[in-house]
Enzyme design. Sequence first.
Site, mmCIF file in Angstrom:
data_model
loop_
_atom_site.group_PDB
_atom_site.id
_atom_site.type_symbol
_atom_site.label_atom_id
_atom_site.label_comp_id
_atom_site.label_asym_id
_atom_site.label_seq_id
_atom_site.Cartn_x
_atom_site.Cartn_y
_atom_site.Cartn_z
ATOM 1 N N ALA A 66 1.687 0.747 -6.076
ATOM 2 C CA ALA A 66 2.364 0.530 -7.358
ATOM 3 C C ALA A 66 1.698 1.450 -8.372
ATOM 4 C CB ALA A 66 2.212 -0.933 -7.758
ATOM 5 N N GLY A 110 1.266 -1.028 -2.666
ATOM 6 C CA GLY A 110 2.729 -1.115 -2.634
ATOM 7 C C GLY A 110 3.364 -0.132 -1.664
ATOM 8 N N GLU A 113 3.241 -1.780 1.551
ATOM 9 C CA GLU A 113 4.175 -2.916 1.465
ATOM 10 C C GLU A 113 5.628 -2.440 1.573
ATOM 11 O OE1 GLU A 113 2.037 -4.037 -2.115
ATOM 12 O OE2 GLU A 113 1.802 -6.048 -1.313
ATOM 13 N N GLU A 133 -5.896 -3.236 -3.150
ATOM 14 C CA GLU A 133 -5.757 -3.812 -4.501
ATOM 15 C C GLU A 133 -7.012 -4.543 -4.955
ATOM 16 O OE1 GLU A 133 -3.515 -4.069 -2.024
ATOM 17 O OE2 GLU A 133 -1.466 -3.907 -2.803
HETATM 18 N N1 CAA Z 1 -0.698 4.828 -9.434
HETATM 19 C C1 CAA Z 1 -0.639 5.818 -10.348
HETATM 20 N N2 CAA Z 1 -1.124 7.067 -10.120
HETATM 21 C C2 CAA Z 1 -1.679 7.298 -8.917
HETATM 22 C C3 CAA Z 1 -1.767 6.315 -7.915
HETATM 23 C C4 CAA Z 1 -1.231 5.029 -8.207
HETATM 24 N N3 CAA Z 1 -1.216 4.022 -7.305
HETATM 25 N N4 CAA Z 1 -2.382 6.836 -6.838
HETATM 26 C C5 CAA Z 1 -2.661 8.127 -7.147
HETATM 27 N N5 CAA Z 1 -2.243 8.398 -8.397
HETATM 28 C C6 CAA Z 1 -2.367 9.661 -9.130
HETATM 29 C C7 CAA Z 1 -3.793 9.913 -9.563
HETATM 30 O O1 CAA Z 1 -4.089 9.209 -10.757
HETATM 31 C C8 CAA Z 1 -3.780 11.426 -9.736
HETATM 32 O O2 CAA Z 1 -3.145 11.730 -10.961
HETATM 33 P P1 CAA Z 1 -3.837 12.746 -12.008
HETATM 34 O O3 CAA Z 1 -3.824 14.060 -11.285
HETATM 35 O O4 CAA Z 1 -2.924 12.707 -13.183
HETATM 36 O O5 CAA Z 1 -5.207 12.236 -12.259
HETATM 37 C C9 CAA Z 1 -2.855 11.885 -8.615
HETATM 38 O O6 CAA Z 1 -2.090 10.757 -8.254
HETATM 39 C C10 CAA Z 1 -3.612 12.355 -7.380
HETATM 40 O O7 CAA Z 1 -4.485 11.303 -6.983
HETATM 41 P P2 CAA Z 1 -6.054 11.531 -6.703
HETATM 42 O O8 CAA Z 1 -6.568 12.634 -7.547
HETATM 43 O O9 CAA Z 1 -6.713 10.203 -6.813
HETATM 44 O O10 CAA Z 1 -5.997 12.028 -5.182
HETATM 45 P P3 CAA Z 1 -7.155 11.896 -4.092
HETATM 46 O O11 CAA Z 1 -6.717 12.728 -2.937
HETATM 47 O O12 CAA Z 1 -8.482 12.157 -4.686
HETATM 48 O O13 CAA Z 1 -7.128 10.346 -3.644
HETATM 49 C C11 CAA Z 1 -6.073 8.278 -3.010
HETATM 50 C C12 CAA Z 1 -6.008 9.823 -2.982
HETATM 51 C C13 CAA Z 1 -7.235 7.787 -2.148
HETATM 52 C C14 CAA Z 1 -4.750 7.769 -2.429
HETATM 53 C C15 CAA Z 1 -6.250 7.791 -4.474
HETATM 54 O O14 CAA Z 1 -5.285 8.431 -5.290
HETATM 55 C C16 CAA Z 1 -6.129 6.310 -4.659
HETATM 56 O O15 CAA Z 1 -7.038 5.572 -4.332
HETATM 57 N N6 CAA Z 1 -4.996 5.851 -5.233
HETATM 58 C C17 CAA Z 1 -4.789 4.465 -5.578
HETATM 59 C C18 CAA Z 1 -4.560 3.618 -4.345
HETATM 60 C C19 CAA Z 1 -4.391 2.172 -4.750
HETATM 61 O O16 CAA Z 1 -5.274 1.536 -5.269
HETATM 62 N N7 CAA Z 1 -3.195 1.609 -4.496
HETATM 63 C C20 CAA Z 1 -2.868 0.254 -4.873
HETATM 64 C C21 CAA Z 1 -2.183 0.227 -6.209
HETATM 65 S S1 CAA Z 1 -1.918 -1.427 -6.817
HETATM 66 C C22 CAA Z 1 -0.629 -2.006 -5.938
HETATM 67 O O17 CAA Z 1 -0.039 -1.324 -5.143
HETATM 68 C C23 CAA Z 1 -0.273 -3.463 -6.177
HETATM 69 C C24 CAA Z 1 0.705 -4.010 -5.207
HETATM 70 O O18 CAA Z 1 0.380 -4.710 -4.298
HETATM 71 C C25 CAA Z 1 2.100 -3.744 -5.336
#
Ligand code: CAA
Length: 259
Positions: A66, A110, A113, A133
């Site tokens: 998400a 998400g 999911e 999460e």
């Molecule tokens: N939401 C918004 N933006 C996101 C995102 C997310 N879930 N995941 C990645 N991005 C964005 C980053 O902020 C970044 O943007 P900027 O360049 O503007 O800073 C861009 O995508 C590239 O991401 P990274 O620089 O972090 O890329 P990376 O290769 O270093 O890491 C990753 C990749 C490990 C997937 C890392 O991006 C990450 O950990 N992302 C979040 C994963 C996460 O926590 N997901 C759960 C979200 S909550 C949820 O989903 C609730 C639910 O149950 C529905």
Amino acid sequence: MTYQTITSETKGAVTLITINRPEALNALSTKVLSDLMEAFSVFGDDDTQHCAVITGSGDKAFAAGADIKEMVDKPAADFFLEDFFSGWNKLTASIRKPWIAAVNGFALGGGCELAMMADFIIASENAKFGQPEIKLGVGPGMGGSQRLTLAVGKAKAMDLCLTGRMMDAEEAERAGLVARIVPHDKLMKEAMKAAETIATMPPMAAMVNKEMVEAAFETTLTQGLLHERRLFQILTATEDKAEGMKAFVEKRAANWKGR
Ligand code: CAA
């Protein structure tokens, strides 16, 4: 139809839907959900379309969850009052035709999911699955605690949800989350091939087969077996049952009517 956050194209009888926010690793914003609602509604209403494939744009992510940036400053009361994430249940419940998730990279939160909402997952060897999460101070909100547990069992679901670690495609296939793993550069070819195969099946039978398997997650064995038999019996009334069995006996290809 044009969308802001996805693309949707028809290829023969298969609809290919691509989440198109590569700059945010295809994070699932509210707009992605409303675009998907529209695209799946068009898919459902189009009698020429018999299977869909969903994937993520770019080489890195199916969807990294998400959209965290959309949630970071949102007041708690708004999450509750909007019944935030409930739209994903409505989306899943509205898709009666078969659809496949082609997971090309990160499927986290998400993203994992959404992949699990599809009827099955075909994963690139680069795919990574997880419910991280907990690291954000929350938990899954789009069905991960339920669908992941049903797919892989308590031990691995607890491991993934509590540690927030990712599992690779091999582990996901061993655990029963993924139907097939394919080489990264063959992912879309293989996913489209699977969808094209499904699209050649009698469409009502495909919808009913999907419903039969889904029932296994909702009912007891006795009720599920009865439900299956009744659906089987209903299918025997279709023109496609008459044609399919006749074509087998006459050693020729069936000509489906779709009813
Ligand atoms: N939401 C918004 N933006 C996101 C995102 C997310 N879930 N995941 C990645 N991005 C964005 C980053 O902020 C970044 O943007 P900027 O360049 O503007 O800073 C861009 O995508 C590239 O991401 P990274 O620089 O972090 O890329 P990376 O290769 O270093 O890491 C990753 C990749 C490990 C997937 C890392 O991006 C990450 O950990 N992302 C979040 C994963 C996460 O926590 N997901 C759960 C979200 S909550 C949820 O989903 C609730 C639910 O149950 C529905």
